[in-house]
Design an enzyme around this catalytic site. Structure first.
Site, PDB file in Angstrom:
ATOM      1  N   ARG A  89       0.809  -1.221   0.000  1.00  0.00           N
ATOM      2  CA  ARG A  89       0.000   0.000   0.000  1.00  0.00           C
ATOM      3  C   ARG A  89       0.845   1.276   0.000  1.00  0.00           C
ATOM      4  NH1 ARG A  89      -3.192   1.914   4.574  1.00  0.00           N
ATOM      5  NH2 ARG A  89      -4.934   3.224   3.960  1.00  0.00           N
ATOM      6  N   HIS A 140     -13.087  -1.314   7.861  1.00  0.00           N
ATOM      7  CA  HIS A 140     -12.773  -0.045   8.532  1.00  0.00           C
ATOM      8  C   HIS A 140     -13.541   0.038   9.846  1.00  0.00           C
ATOM      9  CE1 HIS A 140     -12.493   1.718   4.191  1.00  0.00           C
ATOM     10  NE2 HIS A 140     -11.355   1.151   4.531  1.00  0.00           N
TER      11      HIS A 140
HETATM   12 FE1  CFM Z   1      -9.915   6.400   2.827  1.00  0.00          FE
HETATM   13 FE2  CFM Z   1      -9.705   6.152   0.439  1.00  0.00          FE
HETATM   14 FE3  CFM Z   1      -9.714   4.016   2.064  1.00  0.00          FE
HETATM   15 FE4  CFM Z   1      -7.638   5.707   2.022  1.00  0.00          FE
HETATM   16 FE5  CFM Z   1      -6.284   4.043   0.332  1.00  0.00          FE
HETATM   17 FE6  CFM Z   1      -8.413   4.502  -1.158  1.00  0.00          FE
HETATM   18 FE7  CFM Z   1      -8.404   2.378   0.393  1.00  0.00          FE
HETATM   19 MO1  CFM Z   1      -6.842   2.467  -1.682  1.00  0.00          MO
HETATM   20  S1  CFM Z   1      -8.570   7.522   1.507  1.00  0.00           S
HETATM   21  S2  CFM Z   1      -8.675   4.795   3.639  1.00  0.00           S
HETATM   22  S3  CFM Z   1      -5.493   5.440   1.816  1.00  0.00           S
HETATM   23  S4  CFM Z   1     -11.292   5.350   1.523  1.00  0.00           S
HETATM   24  S5  CFM Z   1      -6.363   4.704  -1.632  1.00  0.00           S
HETATM   25  S6  CFM Z   1      -9.734   6.266  -1.639  1.00  0.00           S
HETATM   26  S7  CFM Z   1      -9.125   2.534  -1.564  1.00  0.00           S
HETATM   27  S8  CFM Z   1      -6.329   1.926   0.496  1.00  0.00           S
HETATM   28  S9  CFM Z   1      -9.757   1.804   1.942  1.00  0.00           S
END
Ligand code: CFM
Length: 547
Positions: free
Chosen positions: A99, A198
């Site tokens: 990541r 999350h």
């Molecule tokens: Fe928030 Fe996102 Fe996400 Fe993210 Fe990411 Fe993402 Fe993700 Mo990829 S800002 S935390 S740091 S929702 S880029 S657009 S998809 S890892 S779960």
């Protein structure tokens, strides 16, 4: 919000016709489902979009799993918790350093487990006879090797299927080892996407870590937490530097460049500042209820948004000296931004962008494209909820379906001794009179142009089709899409990992992004590739021109 230089709607395909065309190719039953996730945007009359529902089987989605959202996204960037994945080795391997979340330990010897890959490496035998013994042994082994402050256990799909109790094992080992050990029931299938992960991560970090260390910071006047910033490509480093220069104490970031101790002490901050609303709003809500810390939504993607966000933080503290420092920092940063824009914008103006990313960047990065004079013609999230599109005002009307009910909602009460409102009623009124908004997020659709297309959980087929129809100058997505898109002769900017680039937050980040996009949309290399519509004109739809 489009700039005066962007092309008029009339040279673009008619979005309603594009929507029709996308739906028409599906079997009727699938089409009836997908049509609710594809909207022609009207910022003055926000419509309801279908989001956070299961992907239709057979459709190629960009989404990830619940385990990815918990282990990879929220806990991944914390450097001193040993994260053990209970499951087959593949789940751990594919979450290993992919990541680009960066970290900066204070010394080379300081704890940093991010480069390691910890797994129980489940085998068929464990699936049949249970994996708890193996998990206990793995926790013991990790402890003997590293003596960390905390060990976290992440459940993968088979753990839920066979019924291993990661929480009981964690409790037992916590007692035995005398360090904090806690588990996450974040099996990949637990929710419809990584979004469920999350929420599960937020719950357990709140339950097991936040509030464990009451050490105050009497030296600091302005204390904040930064929520939903994960230090991809060094983004958090940019913001840490800005806050420091403004005289703002950053108690904790959830979770870019973070440590266990910072989470434990985060309830001593006076304001929670959210960048990625989707992934972390639960922690903000729970901290407000338990400790009395208010939260605001900000965006540090884009120079204008960064300035606006810094001013919003300063305004909260109602301190003229802080406001003056913030203005001084903005004034120091803006000349470089303006110089870069003056050079790049004449070459990027009028170009078209498409963004399909996660649950916040597809919105936030539109700011940078606005600054470049580019137009976002189609955008969508992979796994966001309706509030991230339509704004938080729709929250009461979101139906709780069986999939969301599956994810625990923690009931939080004010802490009997530590709940402390950060503002008096008079101060709050004063801020409200100034138009200050707490717990407020407008969502993506209010800020997108009239007539742009919004597509939730876009499918592979839909991506290809809109590229053919609009021929954008840049397509922003992830590694799964990148090379398919580039084979169509369109540059693809990865907005998850940033390819090899970044940081893109704050002022210097904006300059990096301007230069990167200028290179991508103006390089001649794409002219050497024949896109499918150049060799097979029948692939191209006739644009419908409005009057
Ligand atoms: Fe928030 Fe996102 Fe996400 Fe993210 Fe990411 Fe993402 Fe993700 Mo990829 S800002 S935390 S740091 S929702 S880029 S657009 S998809 S890892 S779960």
């Amino acid at each position: 919000m489009t700039t005066a230089n962007t092309p008029p709607q009339s040279v673009l395909p008619d979005p309603a016709a594009v929507r029709e065309q996308l739906i028409k190719s599906y079997p009727p039953k699938v089409g009836r489902k997908r049509v609710k996730s594809i909207l022609v945007n009207d910022p003055d009359n926000i419509q309801e979009i279908q989001a956070n529902v299961r992907t239709i089987p057979g459709i190629i989605t960009q989404r990830g799993c619940t385990y990815a959202g918990c282990k990879g996204v929220v806990l991944g960037p914390t450097r001193d918790i040993v994260n053990i994945v209970h499951g087959p080795i593949g789940c751990s391997f594919y979450a290993w350093l992919t990541r680009r979340n960066q970290t900066r330990p204070p010394t080379p010897e300081a704890e940093n487990y991010i480069p390691y890959c910890f797994s129980t490496d489940m085998q068929d035998e464990n699936i049949i006879f249970g994996g708890e013994k193996k998990l206990k042994a793995a926790i013991q082994e990790a402890y003997d090797l590293f003596h960390p402050k905390a060990i976290a256990i992440f459940s993968t799909c088979p753990v839920g299927l066979i019924g291993d109790d990661v929480h009981a094992v964690s409790r037992e080992m916590k007692e035995k080892l005398g360090i904090n050990v806690f588990g996450f029931s974040c099996e990949g299938y637990k929710g419809v996407s990584q979004s469920a992960g999350h929420h599960i991560a937020n719950n357990q970090v709140f339950r097991h870590v936040v509030g464990l260390d009451d050490t105050p910071h009497p030296e600091a006047k302005f204390k904040i937490n930064l929520l939903g910033e994960y230090n991809i490509g060094g983004d958090s480093f940019e913001l840490e530097d800005l806050f420091e220069r403004c005289g703002i104490k950053l108690v904790a970031t959830f979770s870019g460049n973070s440590t266990y101790d910072k989470f434990a002490n985060s309830h001593t901050a006076d304001l929670n500042v959210i960048t990625c609303h989707r992934s972390i709003n639960y922690v903000a809500e729970m901290m407000e209820k338990k400790f009395g810390i208010p939260w605001i939504k900000v965006n540090f993607v884009g120079a204008r948004s960064s300035a606006k966000s810094l001013r919003k933080i300063a305004q909260y503290f109602q301190d003229p000296e802080l406001s003056a420092r913030v203005e001084a920092v903005i004034a120091e940063e803006m000349p470089a931004v303006e110089a870069a824009a003056a050079e790049v914008v004449p070459r990027t103006t009028g170009k078209l962008a498409m963004l399909f990313v996660g649950g916040s960047r597809a919105h936030h990065y539109q700011e940078l494209f606005n600054e470049l004079g580019m137009r976002t013609v189609v955008a969508g999230y992979e796994f966001a909820h309706r509030d991230d599109y339509e704004g938080r005002r729709v929250l009461p009307s979101i139906k709780v379906d069986a999939d969301s009910r599956n994810i625990e909602e923690i009931q939080v009460e004010p802490d009997p001794t530590r709940f402390q409102p950060r503002k008096t009623a008079v101060q709050l009124q004063q801020l409200k009179d100034e138009g200050y908004e707490f717990k407020h997020y407008e969502g993506m659709m209010a800020e997108m142009a009239q007539g742009s297309l919004v597509i939730d959980d876009i499918s592979h087929y839909e991506s290809e089709k809109i590229i053919e129809l609009y021929k954008p100058d840049v397509f922003c997505a992830g590694i799964k899409e990148k090379f398919v898109v580039e084979k169509m002769g369109i540059p693809c900017k990865q907005l998850h990992s940033y390819d090899y680039g970044g940081p893109y937050t704050g002022f210097r980040g904006a300059v990096n992004f301007y230069r990167e996009i200028d290179r991508m949309v103006n390089t001649k290399v794409w002219k050497y590739i024949k896109a499918p519509w150049q060799t097979k004109p029948e692939l191209t739809a006739t644009p419908v021109r409005s009057a």
